[in-house]
Write a protein that holds these residues in place. Structure first.
Motif, PDB file in Angstrom:
ATOM      1  N   GLU A  43       9.788   5.998  -3.657  1.00  0.00           N
ATOM      2  CA  GLU A  43       9.233   4.928  -3.375  1.00  0.00           C
ATOM      3  C   GLU A  43      10.025   3.712  -3.090  1.00  0.00           C
ATOM      4  O   GLU A  43       9.637   2.879  -2.314  1.00  0.00           O
ATOM      5  CB  GLU A  43       8.323   4.724  -4.749  1.00  0.00           C
ATOM      6  N   ASP A  67      -1.232   3.534  -0.934  1.00  0.00           N
ATOM      7  CA  ASP A  67      -1.019   4.640  -1.497  1.00  0.00           C
ATOM      8  C   ASP A  67       0.198   4.656  -2.269  1.00  0.00           C
ATOM      9  O   ASP A  67       0.370   5.963  -2.728  1.00  0.00           O
ATOM     10  CB  ASP A  67      -0.881   5.829  -0.588  1.00  0.00           C
ATOM     11  N   GLY A  68       0.870   3.742  -2.448  1.00  0.00           N
ATOM     12  CA  GLY A  68       2.009   3.817  -3.462  1.00  0.00           C
ATOM     13  C   GLY A  68       1.759   3.709  -4.653  1.00  0.00           C
ATOM     14  O   GLY A  68       1.038   3.554  -5.362  1.00  0.00           O
ATOM     15  N   GLU A  69       2.996   4.069  -5.312  1.00  0.00           N
ATOM     16  CA  GLU A  69       3.176   4.230  -6.953  1.00  0.00           C
ATOM     17  C   GLU A  69       3.345   2.926  -7.306  1.00  0.00           C
ATOM     18  O   GLU A  69       4.015   1.967  -6.600  1.00  0.00           O
ATOM     19  CB  GLU A  69       4.380   5.133  -7.047  1.00  0.00           C
ATOM     20  N   ARG A  70       2.986   2.692  -8.656  1.00  0.00           N
ATOM     21  CA  ARG A  70       3.305   1.309  -9.265  1.00  0.00           C
ATOM     22  C   ARG A  70       4.848   1.209  -9.665  1.00  0.00           C
ATOM     23  O   ARG A  70       5.097   2.037 -10.492  1.00  0.00           O
ATOM     24  CB  ARG A  70       2.368   1.112 -10.510  1.00  0.00           C
ATOM     25  N   ARG A 113      11.117   3.696   0.627  1.00  0.00           N
ATOM     26  CA  ARG A 113       9.931   3.122   1.045  1.00  0.00           C
ATOM     27  C   ARG A 113      10.007   1.449   0.969  1.00  0.00           C
ATOM     28  O   ARG A 113       9.818   0.918   2.177  1.00  0.00           O
ATOM     29  CB  ARG A 113       8.639   3.609   0.512  1.00  0.00           C
ATOM     30  N   ALA A 172       1.471  -4.132  -0.580  1.00  0.00           N
ATOM     31  CA  ALA A 172       0.143  -4.027  -0.972  1.00  0.00           C
ATOM     32  C   ALA A 172      -0.258  -4.840  -2.353  1.00  0.00           C
ATOM     33  O   ALA A 172      -1.211  -5.547  -2.441  1.00  0.00           O
ATOM     34  CB  ALA A 172      -0.284  -2.729  -1.113  1.00  0.00           C
ATOM     35  N   ASP A 173       0.700  -4.695  -3.326  1.00  0.00           N
ATOM     36  CA  ASP A 173       0.557  -5.328  -4.592  1.00  0.00           C
ATOM     37  C   ASP A 173       1.973  -5.872  -5.295  1.00  0.00           C
ATOM     38  O   ASP A 173       2.960  -5.307  -5.161  1.00  0.00           O
ATOM     39  CB  ASP A 173      -0.296  -4.470  -5.794  1.00  0.00           C
ATOM     40  N   VAL A 174       1.828  -7.100  -5.708  1.00  0.00           N
ATOM     41  CA  VAL A 174       2.711  -7.553  -6.696  1.00  0.00           C
ATOM     42  C   VAL A 174       2.164  -8.141  -7.686  1.00  0.00           C
ATOM     43  O   VAL A 174       1.158  -9.048  -7.748  1.00  0.00           O
ATOM     44  CB  VAL A 174       3.585  -8.624  -6.103  1.00  0.00           C
ATOM     45  N   VAL A 175       2.217  -7.464  -8.971  1.00  0.00           N
ATOM     46  CA  VAL A 175       1.590  -8.229 -10.295  1.00  0.00           C
ATOM     47  C   VAL A 175       2.517  -8.351 -11.470  1.00  0.00           C
ATOM     48  O   VAL A 175       3.355  -7.802 -11.583  1.00  0.00           O
ATOM     49  CB  VAL A 175       0.500  -7.056 -10.761  1.00  0.00           C
ATOM     50  N   ARG A 204       3.683  -2.084  -5.604  1.00  0.00           N
ATOM     51  CA  ARG A 204       2.951  -1.289  -4.828  1.00  0.00           C
ATOM     52  C   ARG A 204       3.101  -1.538  -3.378  1.00  0.00           C
ATOM     53  O   ARG A 204       2.880  -2.316  -2.834  1.00  0.00           O
ATOM     54  CB  ARG A 204       1.455  -0.764  -5.052  1.00  0.00           C
ATOM     55  N   VAL A 205       3.983  -0.591  -2.536  1.00  0.00           N
ATOM     56  CA  VAL A 205       4.422  -0.911  -1.327  1.00  0.00           C
ATOM     57  C   VAL A 205       3.411  -1.015  -0.383  1.00  0.00           C
ATOM     58  O   VAL A 205       3.254  -1.883   0.188  1.00  0.00           O
ATOM     59  CB  VAL A 205       5.578   0.100  -0.970  1.00  0.00           C
ATOM     60  N   ASP A 206       2.584   0.035  -0.525  1.00  0.00           N
ATOM     61  CA  ASP A 206       1.451   0.124   0.249  1.00  0.00           C
ATOM     62  C   ASP A 206       0.042   0.697  -0.503  1.00  0.00           C
ATOM     63  O   ASP A 206       0.227   0.876  -1.534  1.00  0.00           O
ATOM     64  CB  ASP A 206       1.516   1.059   1.787  1.00  0.00           C
ATOM     65  N   PHE A 235       1.210 -10.495   0.055  1.00  0.00           N
ATOM     66  CA  PHE A 235       2.487 -10.251  -0.677  1.00  0.00           C
ATOM     67  C   PHE A 235       3.764 -10.310   0.405  1.00  0.00           C
ATOM     68  O   PHE A 235       4.359  -9.236   0.660  1.00  0.00           O
ATOM     69  CB  PHE A 235       2.615  -9.464  -1.929  1.00  0.00           C
TER      70      PHE A 235
END
Lengths: 292, 464
Positions: free
Chosen positions: A69, A41-44, A72, A83-86, A37-39, A2
């Motif tokens: 977060e 270990d990131g929070e959603r 960051r 790390a994630d985009v949902v 999620r940034v990376d 992403f």
């Protein structure tokens, strides 16, 4: 991955980013949100969608740095990846379900506050593309905090500004502006309010008095955002509803805003500690107790 | 080593006092000597009733016979024919009501410890680097199957379909595969990196693709999967849904959580670790409402995060739906059970933070339609348990997402997806299994459904 393809600072602590996320861009509709999620270990982090380009597979987000977060997130640069985009998550705006002809007959007002302007922009743009003309009040504490002015102007024929300090547009908050428009003879039968909870609460009190059907969008605490954890619950008309699957839009005259504001404070202490850990690093040991 | 053949070879566990302060696994598993010794208790029945008790029909006497000879690889191969997740099942299956309940040894003494043996075989095979293999000479079918949800039913269905030669893709809504195995069951019962991630790697090694961050029903609909993505069949294993609450006063107070939220924060997001960036409330005194396995997981998690923990359950100990072993472990760790007790109100301070849980004593009345004696409140017996957190563990109602975005998919009155004996839904080519069909149940029942659906999908695609 992403990838961030563009990044702009819109105001103090407010950022706009275009992110490659084809699954989200392919289906997103006004009113929906996504989770980042940034990376690893990131929070959603749930965020509303500001814009999307189906062909390029790109979504636009606007966010304010309010904790560790999002801080960051603001540090991720063009060319780097989340790390994630949902998403898209939540139900599309009810307006999207109505026949266009019916929408054209309605007198619709949008009220946008702070970063709530981003999801409002998405709806205004959709309505504009479908030939539906609506009014909008965009509010902020002061002129420097007004965001996306050019974009908003491009899709709204009647755009009013309201600043608490009178530095731009109507002097006063969005409620003052609405009352002023109403007194000038501008009457509406449908209103969409998106912004800080406290603003939505007072705007809804006024629209109730004026008899305008009002929809708001809730940005609650969430974990999975897909209808599993129940963290996003709120009371609507005395019933428990879940912002992630029943919302995020609800009837503004039915939402228990006081309780929603209370619930949003749930993790404030821990979030504050995480922010200190991020900004002050090892100098903040957490042992002195001053901050707790 | 001498043993009493009537009893299971005991297994080492972390000391309760110590484990109540860490998230390491409680049950330490058999050593090879212990496993071979326990295996020797198996009578290798010709007409093995234990197999009937297994939802995925593992050839139990078959793998135990290999183990008796010390052949772990052989034992693993036997289990792999039937199960994709043996290291998980060996840990979380309710063996006492399934395979072990049917064991002939159980008539006069204790059943063979099939679960611990399965775990030993799976763990040892993993340590030896043994992976499940596709059958030799497998002919690819040239057909794509989509699996929704990378939980127990989806992983099982996907693994079985891959072994039959299908091209399988799993779509997972969360950022990590595993479903309830990663977000629900705590580390101390089911280690994530050491066990769950390895089992998922094994399923991937069969050629199964896993796409995370893909919410079917939103990013892609089931119709998209058929029409745009070229899948020939779809399996829905989307799991259970939204948590239930009691609808009592004060339930919106700060400090009231669903077990799903509390456990997801701790397990999926790793919030039990002080380094985590996802917050979790570290309660001083927590009340857990409910008596199932999820309640036990929430209680034992809260304990490890430093709380004094009370489990409040409206019936008596005999009716606790949780596995006996979980209740036993919870008690050993110092969790207090307030049975025949039901919350009636949650009390909060002026800022909305929970300060107590008002409960009423219950007594068991006449048996209801299900034959269980239903609890009735004892008038005037209200009392307050002081606490700063209340965790509701009352089950879930199905997630509406896929149902509302898929035309022709019928559900029953509880919201579970309706399936036939081949696990096919009311939509042609769409199959379903696990909690999405049954409502909250066990990992192994979901796996059984995934397995049966794989068979149903193979039959369907062979005809179409």
């Amino acid at each position: 991955m992403f990838e961030i393809v563009s990044k702009t600072k819109l105001a103090d602590k407010v950022w706009r980013m275009d992110v490659v996320a084809p699954l989200v861009a392919g289906k997103a509709m006004p009113g929906q949100f996504l989770i980042i999620r940034v990376d690893k270990d990131g929070e959603r982090i749930p965020l509303t969608v500001c814009d999307f380009d189906r062909e390029k597979g790109i979504v636009t987000i606007v966010f304010q740095t309010v904790g560790a977060e999002t801080e960051r997130m603001s540090r991720v640069e063009v060319g780097e990846c989340f790390a994630d985009v949902v998403g898209p998550l939540g139900r599309p705006s009810d307006l999207c379900d109505l026949p266009i002809e019916e929408l054209k007959k309605k007198k619709i007002l949008f009220i946008a506050g702070g970063v709530g302007t981003a999801p409002v922009y998405n709806q205004l743009q959709w309505l504009h593309e479908n030939g539906v003309d609506v009014d909008c009040i965009q509010g902020a504490r002061t002129k420097d905090l007004l965001i996306l002015e050019d974009e908003m102007r491009a899709v709204t024929s009647n755009l009013y500004f309201a600043t608490d300090d009178g530095s731009y547009g109507i002097h006063g908050n969005v409620c003052v502006a609405l009352q002023q428009l109403w007194d000038e003879g501008k009457h509406y039968d449908h209103c969409v309010v998106i912004g800080p909870v406290i603003m939505m609460k007072f705007a809804c009190q006024l629209t109730k008095k004026l008899g305008i059907h009002t929809i708001i969008s809730m940005n609650t605490i969430m974990v999975d955002g897909t209808g599993m954890c129940g963290a996003c619950r709120l009371l609507v008309g005395g019933e428990v509803k879940f912002a992630c699957v029943d919302g995020p839009e609800f009837d503004g005259h039915e939402v228990d805003f006081d309780q929603a504001m209370q619930r949003s404070r749930l993790y404030k202490t821990q979030e504050g500690e995480l922010m200190l850990r991020l900004t002050e690093g090892d100098t903040h040991s957490g042992n002195c107790g001053v901050c707790s | 080593m001498e043993i009493d053949v009537l009893k299971k070879v005991p297994v080492a566990e972390q000391d309760p006092q110590i484990r109540a302060t860490n998230f390491d696994e409680v049950n330490l598993g058999y050593t090879k000597d212990e496993a071979v010794l326990e295996a020797s208790r198996c009578l290798t029945c010709k007409n093995a009733r234990c197999v009937e008790g297994c939802p995925v029909s593992i050839n139990i006497p078959g793998f135990i016979s290999k183990l008796k000879e010390g052949d772990v690889e052989g034992a693993y191969e036997v289990i792999s024919l039937s199960s994709s997740l043996p290291a998980v099942c060996g840990r979380v299956c309710p063996q006492e009501t399934q395979c072990e309940a049917k064991c002939v040894r159980g008539i006069k003494g204790e059943a063979v410890s099939i679960g611990r043996l399965e775990r030993f075989v799976a763990d040892t095979a993993k340590d030896m680097g043994i992976k499940p293999r596709l059958p030799e000479g497998l002919v690819k079918k040239g057909k794509k199957v989509a699996v929704i949800g990378a939980g127990p039913s989806g992983l099982t269905c996907a693994g079985d379909l891959a072994k039959l030669g299908y091209d399988v893709t799993i779509f997972e809504a969360l950022h990590k595969a595993g479903g309830v195995l990663v977000y629900g069951i705590p580390e101390f019962r089911l280690p994530k990196d050491k066990v769950v991630a390895k089992e998922i790697e094994n399923v991937k090694s069969l050629g199964v693709k896993i796409v995370t961050d893909a919410v079917i029903g939103r990013a892609l609909t089931i119709d998209d999967l058929f029409e745009k993505e070229g899948f020939s069949a779809v399996f829905i294993g989307s799991g259970a849904g939204l948590p239930r609450f009691m609808n009592i006063p004060g339930e919106q107070s700060l400090g009231v959580f669903s077990a799903n939220e509390y456990l997801t924060r701790s397990n999926l997001m790793g919030a039990f670790s002080p380094d985590s960036r996802t917050p979790i409330m570290r309660a001083k005194k927590a009340v857990i409402v409910g008596g199932g396995n999820v309640a036990m997981d929430a209680a034992r998690t809260a304990k490890r995060l430093g709380a004094e923990v009370h489990v409040v359950y409206r019936r008596s100990e005999a009716e606790l739906p949780a596995r006996a072993e979980e209740v036993h472990h919870a008690k050993e760790e110092g969790i207090i059970f307030d049975l025949l007790t039901n919350p009636v109100e949650i009390i909060a301070d002026e800022n909305g933070w929970v300060t107590g849980c008002k409960c009423i004593r219950m007594e068991l009345g006449e048996p209801d339609a299900s034959g269980r004696r239903s609890p009735v409140p004892v008038e005037g017996s209200e009392f307050i348990i002081e606490c700063d957190a209340v965790i509701m563990s009352l089950g879930t109602s199905p997630n509406p997402l896929i149902k509302t975005t898929t035309a022709g998919l019928e559900t029953n009155k509880r919201g579970g997806i309706i399936v036939n004996e081949s696990e096919m839904t009311t939509r042609d080519g769409v199959f379903a299994g696990g909690d999405a069909v049954t409502g909250a149940a066990t990992v192994i029942l979901a796996m059984g459904a995934g397995k049966s659906a794989a068979k149903g999908i193979d039959e369907y695609l062979s005809k179409n």
